[in-house]
Design an enzyme around this catalytic site. Structure first.
Site, PDB file in Angstrom:
ATOM      1  N   HIS A  45       8.185   1.242 -10.169  1.00 18.17           N
ATOM      2  CA  HIS A  45       6.924   0.967  -9.592  1.00 18.17           C
ATOM      3  C   HIS A  45       5.957   1.374 -10.305  1.00 18.17           C
ATOM      4  CE1 HIS A  45       8.570   4.576  -7.833  1.00 18.17           C
ATOM      5  NE2 HIS A  45       7.214   4.951  -7.880  1.00 18.17           N
TER       6      HIS A  45
ATOM      7  N   VAL B 177      11.203   7.588  -6.004  1.00 18.11           N
ATOM      8  CA  VAL B 177      11.936   6.419  -5.872  1.00 18.11           C
ATOM      9  C   VAL B 177      12.519   5.705  -7.090  1.00 18.11           C
ATOM     10  CG1 VAL B 177      11.793   4.156  -4.826  1.00 18.11           C
ATOM     11  CG2 VAL B 177      10.508   6.015  -3.723  1.00 18.11           C
TER      12      VAL B 177
ATOM     13  N   HIS C  99       2.088   2.781  -9.608  1.00 19.51           N
ATOM     14  CA  HIS C  99       0.941   2.945  -8.904  1.00 19.51           C
ATOM     15  C   HIS C  99      -0.383   2.648  -9.439  1.00 19.51           C
ATOM     16  CE1 HIS C  99       3.061   6.487  -6.748  1.00 19.51           C
ATOM     17  NE2 HIS C  99       4.158   6.246  -7.685  1.00 19.51           N
TER      18      HIS C  99
ATOM     19  N   ARG D 128       0.915  -1.212  -0.114  1.00 19.04           N
ATOM     20  CA  ARG D 128       0.195   0.022   0.079  1.00 19.04           C
ATOM     21  C   ARG D 128       0.857   1.178   0.027  1.00 19.04           C
ATOM     22  NH1 ARG D 128      -2.712  -3.394   3.276  1.00 19.04           N
ATOM     23  NH2 ARG D 128      -4.790  -3.949   2.573  1.00 19.04           N
ATOM     24  N   ASP D 129       0.434   2.123  -0.626  1.00 21.29           N
ATOM     25  CA  ASP D 129       1.282   3.359  -0.830  1.00 21.29           C
ATOM     26  C   ASP D 129       1.035   4.336   0.812  1.00 21.29           C
ATOM     27  OD1 ASP D 129       2.491   5.702  -3.349  1.00 21.29           O
ATOM     28  OD2 ASP D 129       1.963   6.391  -1.042  1.00 21.29           O
ATOM     29  N   ILE D 130       2.050   4.729   1.094  1.00 21.56           N
ATOM     30  CA  ILE D 130       1.969   5.291   2.478  1.00 21.56           C
ATOM     31  C   ILE D 130       1.114   6.606   2.529  1.00 21.56           C
ATOM     32  CG2 ILE D 130       3.993   6.875   2.569  1.00 21.56           C
ATOM     33  CD1 ILE D 130       4.733   5.614   5.185  1.00 21.56           C
TER      34      ILE D 130
END
Ligand code: 5GP
Length: 115
Positions: free
Chosen positions: A100, A96, A102, A30-32
């Site tokens: 990745h 980052v 999203h 999960r994205d923070i």
């Protein structure tokens, strides 16, 4: 060798974070700082590729594995519809540099749909 990315550090348990899906080559968290009701990150285990362009050129099969996981997660965590975002480069918001995706889903707001 450079330091492991924040995503690798989560995967290896060095810093806290739940792995919500994992295959041989790909994992998801999960994205923070969620930007949608469902905001997940799908990440290849290898840190070799900094962005989606490098990944697509060198290993399109691995990119396909990421997209397959994104679809499965959107079906599991939302209604199956999703937006897939690969920020590429600092000027496009990438922070980052371990590629990745999203995965944004779960009833996006109008402003999110226009972005
Ligand atoms: P980028 O800006 O590079 O496209 O995306 C990096 C994402 O990683 C951001 O959305 C950010 O919220 C997320 N992120 C950064 N640090 C952490 C962390 O420690 N844990 C989790 N779960 N997500 C993180």
């Amino acid at each position: 060798m450079s330091e492991p990315s924040v995503f690798t550090r989560i995967r290896t348990g060095d810093i806290p974070g739940e792995i919500i899906s994992e295959t041989e080559n790909v994992f998801a968290i999960r994205d923070i700082a969620p930007q949608a009701p469902v905001h997940l990150l799908v990440i290849p285990k290898t840190e070799r590729y900094r962005n989606v362009g490098e990944l697509a050129a060198a290993d399109p099969g691995l990119l396909g594995e990421m997209i397959a996981m994104a679809g499965s997660l959107a079906a599991e965590h939302a209604d199956g519809d999703y937006r897939l975002v690969f920020n590429t480069g600092a000027n496009a918001g990438q922070t980052v540099f371990h590629v990745h995706a999203h995965v944004l889903a779960g009833g996006l707001e109008e402003k999110e749909l226009r972005a």
